[in-house]
Design a protein around this motif. Structure first.
Motif, PDB file in Angstrom:
ATOM      1  N   LEU A   1     -68.810 -17.303 -52.300  1.00 41.91           N
ATOM      2  CA  LEU A   1     -68.106 -16.458 -50.846  1.00 41.91           C
ATOM      3  C   LEU A   1     -66.992 -15.749 -51.401  1.00 41.91           C
ATOM      4  CD1 LEU A   1     -67.967 -15.822 -48.191  1.00 41.91           C
ATOM      5  CD2 LEU A   1     -66.163 -18.001 -47.915  1.00 41.91           C
ATOM      6  N   PRO A   2     -65.804 -16.068 -51.926  1.00 39.71           N
ATOM      7  CA  PRO A   2     -64.631 -15.696 -52.430  1.00 39.71           C
ATOM      8  C   PRO A   2     -64.400 -14.170 -53.747  1.00 39.71           C
ATOM      9  CG  PRO A   2     -64.314 -17.749 -53.206  1.00 39.71           C
ATOM     10  CD  PRO A   2     -65.544 -17.801 -52.772  1.00 39.71           C
ATOM     11  N   TYR A   3     -65.384 -13.753 -54.187  1.00 39.04           N
ATOM     12  CA  TYR A   3     -65.667 -12.831 -54.818  1.00 39.04           C
ATOM     13  C   TYR A   3     -66.094 -12.117 -54.533  1.00 39.04           C
ATOM     14  CZ  TYR A   3     -65.722  -9.538 -58.881  1.00 39.04           C
ATOM     15  OH  TYR A   3     -65.603  -8.696 -59.445  1.00 39.04           O
ATOM     16  N   ARG A   4     -67.209 -12.433 -53.419  1.00 39.69           N
ATOM     17  CA  ARG A   4     -67.892 -11.400 -52.308  1.00 39.69           C
ATOM     18  C   ARG A   4     -66.655 -10.889 -51.397  1.00 39.69           C
ATOM     19  NH1 ARG A   4     -70.173 -11.697 -47.446  1.00 39.69           N
ATOM     20  NH2 ARG A   4     -69.712 -13.626 -47.283  1.00 39.69           N
ATOM     21  N   LEU A   5     -66.237 -11.218 -50.883  1.00 41.91           N
ATOM     22  CA  LEU A   5     -64.984 -11.221 -50.576  1.00 41.91           C
ATOM     23  C   LEU A   5     -63.697 -10.371 -50.431  1.00 41.91           C
ATOM     24  CD1 LEU A   5     -63.916 -14.224 -48.036  1.00 41.91           C
ATOM     25  CD2 LEU A   5     -65.671 -12.310 -47.667  1.00 41.91           C
ATOM     26  N   ALA A   6     -63.920 -10.948 -52.048  1.00 43.64           N
ATOM     27  CA  ALA A   6     -62.570 -10.149 -53.273  1.00 43.64           C
ATOM     28  C   ALA A   6     -63.500  -8.393 -52.767  1.00 43.64           C
ATOM     29  CB  ALA A   6     -62.344 -10.638 -54.302  1.00 43.64           C
ATOM     30  N   GLU A   7     -64.401  -8.033 -54.068  1.00 43.72           N
ATOM     31  CA  GLU A   7     -65.554  -6.780 -53.705  1.00 43.72           C
ATOM     32  C   GLU A   7     -65.679  -6.459 -52.451  1.00 43.72           C
ATOM     33  OE1 GLU A   7     -69.323  -8.379 -55.066  1.00 43.72           O
ATOM     34  OE2 GLU A   7     -69.035  -7.317 -57.117  1.00 43.72           O
ATOM     35  N   GLU A   8     -65.764  -6.750 -51.922  1.00 39.12           N
ATOM     36  CA  GLU A   8     -65.117  -6.156 -49.651  1.00 39.12           C
ATOM     37  C   GLU A   8     -64.290  -5.700 -49.168  1.00 39.12           C
ATOM     38  OE1 GLU A   8     -67.264  -9.220 -47.613  1.00 39.12           O
ATOM     39  OE2 GLU A   8     -69.154  -9.060 -48.123  1.00 39.12           O
ATOM     40  N   GLY A   9     -62.944  -5.922 -50.406  1.00 37.23           N
ATOM     41  CA  GLY A   9     -61.653  -5.716 -50.279  1.00 37.23           C
ATOM     42  C   GLY A   9     -61.037  -6.228 -49.863  1.00 37.23           C
ATOM     43  N   HIS A  10     -60.730  -7.905 -49.547  1.00 36.85           N
ATOM     44  CA  HIS A  10     -60.640  -8.671 -48.181  1.00 36.85           C
ATOM     45  C   HIS A  10     -59.301  -9.459 -49.202  1.00 36.85           C
ATOM     46  CE1 HIS A  10     -63.484  -8.280 -45.018  1.00 36.85           C
ATOM     47  NE2 HIS A  10     -63.860  -8.731 -46.155  1.00 36.85           N
ATOM     48  N   MET A  11     -59.226  -9.641 -50.756  1.00 36.97           N
ATOM     49  CA  MET A  11     -58.407 -10.213 -51.482  1.00 36.97           C
ATOM     50  C   MET A  11     -56.876  -9.090 -51.298  1.00 36.97           C
ATOM     51  SD  MET A  11     -57.971 -11.830 -55.101  1.00 36.97           S
ATOM     52  CE  MET A  11     -58.948 -10.275 -55.773  1.00 36.97           C
ATOM     53  N   THR A  12     -57.249  -7.316 -51.372  1.00 35.81           N
ATOM     54  CA  THR A  12     -56.503  -5.960 -50.996  1.00 35.81           C
ATOM     55  C   THR A  12     -55.747  -6.428 -49.932  1.00 35.81           C
ATOM     56  OG1 THR A  12     -57.817  -5.331 -52.846  1.00 35.81           O
ATOM     57  CG2 THR A  12     -56.038  -4.318 -51.685  1.00 35.81           C
ATOM     58  N   SER A  13     -56.634  -6.427 -48.946  1.00 36.91           N
ATOM     59  CA  SER A  13     -55.968  -6.223 -47.079  1.00 36.91           C
ATOM     60  C   SER A  13     -55.430  -7.336 -46.285  1.00 36.91           C
ATOM     61  CB  SER A  13     -57.066  -5.524 -46.084  1.00 36.91           C
ATOM     62  OG  SER A  13     -58.022  -7.392 -46.086  1.00 36.91           O
TER      63      SER A  13
END
Length: 410
Positions: free
Chosen positions: A51-63
């Motif tokens: 899950l964490p990396y998938r969320l990062a790929e979707e831009g959630h870590m940046t936002s």
């Protein structure tokens, strides 16, 4: 009179037959209902969810913003799916791509960011998720109706070249480290990399394994080369895990899975293999078709320049369906069967790789809502409730507690 007696006898026989049929039907085990009950009764752990990396790929870590994981979202895991399937302790994969290994500090920086994201999930949705540092935390969270989010680092490159980072990541909540991923790193060789830089563990890697034992971090031998595995087994003084690997017998030549001899060695170490659900991990035919799929993707991208990942994903899934690509929940159960028959029930568990293997998940095992279907198949095959509880949590808890206890942290 004789006709009346005959009619009466026949009527009685028909009624008797109907009654026996009803009794037979009513006494047949309802494995589906039993499986759904057991999925809620037992704590279910899963060794690897991306899950964490998938969320990062979707831009959630940046936002800095997260999707509402308390509700249904895209992907294999969220609170609704986990609750439906009875999943209580999915290890969040802190995945570090091998591409970052050549950039000093990049692997550690990403690991820190993804750990912070998992922490943010628990603080954003405190009524649904909580961190967990050990089995006792998972038990407490389970009793409070919370899904635990323990963490494992996938690729030891996050340690960089500094042994002190082992303790650093334990303090940040990391409870296992997959020594490498798709390429050889500073610690050891990868099963996917033909370079064989170290012919197993590097000198630094041996120190990392010792330090992981000392700090209470489980050594995860998924992704490592065979030589690395045997060298780890020869030196570790605590049990190890394969957080998301399957059985090589069903995928000949696929070094990423474990051979029978390796499974025996892992069991002798009192460790546990956590079965990966990806079709290419479960069936040889799926591995062969995956090689074909790579060429299909090249052709698709050439014909559809600029196509988004989502557009390709739809086409990929259609191709898989039309080309008999997918394994089934029964195939995942075959892997569990093989481990049980080879070394015993105490050395196998779940390590789905949900959100990490894309469209390749088997039929009837597509999301974290589907664990009851796997439990149902185990019941059909004669597994006892005690057996199933071991697979769901007791085997993993045994290893996790042993590693923490050996480090004086339990």
């Amino acid at each position: 009179m004789r006709q009346l007696v005959l009619v009466t006898f026949l009527a009685s026989a028909v009624l008797s037959g109907c009654k026996k049929t009803q009794e037979s039907t009513s006494s047949a085990p309802d494995y589906k209902a039993q499986a759904e009950l057991l999925a809620k009764k037992f704590i279910i752990t899963d060794g690897h969810i991306d899950l964490p990396y998938r969320l990062a790929e979707e831009g959630h870590m940046t936002s800095g913003e997260l999707p509402d994981l308390s509700e249904l979202v895209n992907g294999n895991f969220d609170y609704v799916k986990a609750s439906e399937g009875g999943l209580d302790a999915p290890f969040m994969s802190i995945y570090i791509p091998a591409s970052l290994q050549k950039k000093s500090g990049a692997s550690k920086a990403l690991a820190d960011s993804l750990i912070t994201m998992v922490e943010q999930i628990t603080t954003t949705f405190p009524k649904h998720f909580a961190l967990a540092s050990g089995p006792s935390d998972v038990q407490r969270n389970f009793e409070n109706g919370l899904v635990s989010l323990p963490m494992g680092m996938e690729n030891g490159s996050g340690i960089e070249d500094d042994l002190e980072n082992v303790k650093y990541f334990f303090d940040r909540g990391i409870r296992y480290v997959t020594l490498t991923h798709s390429k050889d790193n500073l610690i050891c060789d990868s099963s996917y990399d033909p370079s064989r830089t170290w012919n197993g563990l590097s000198p630094f890697g041996r120190e990392v394994v010792k330090e992981m034992n000392a700090q209470g971090i489980m050594v995860d031998i998924s992704h490592v080369s065979d030589s690395t595995f045997y060298q780890v087994m020869a030196m570790t003084n605590v049990p190890c895990i394969a957080s998301h690997s399957s059985v090589r017998k069903f995928t000949p030549g696929f070094e990423r899975n474990m051979s029978d001899d390796m499974i025996r060695k892992l069991a002798a170490n009192n460790g546990v293999i956590q079965i990966n659900f990806g079709s290419t991990f479960l069936l040889h035919k799926s591995r062969l078709k995956y090689d074909t799929l790579k060429e299909v993707k090249k052709e698709f991208m050439a014909q559809n320049p600029g196509a988004s990942d989502s557009v390709w994903s739809v086409y990929e899934n259609e191709w898989m369906e039309s080309n008999d690509f997918f394994a089934d929940v029964k195939d995942a159960t075959d892997h569990i069967d093989h481990v049980k028959n080879l070394v015993g029930i105490d050395y196998v568990a779940f390590g789905s790789d949900y959100d990490g293997v894309g469209n390749s998940l088997p039929t009837r095992l597509k999301t974290t809502a589907d664990y009851p279907k796997l439990i149902e198949e185990l019941l059909i095959r004669g597994y006892s409730e005690e057996d199933i509880e071991k697979i769901c949590n007791k085997n993993v808890f045994r290893v996790w507690n042993a590693v923490l206890t050996a480090a004086g942290k339990n």
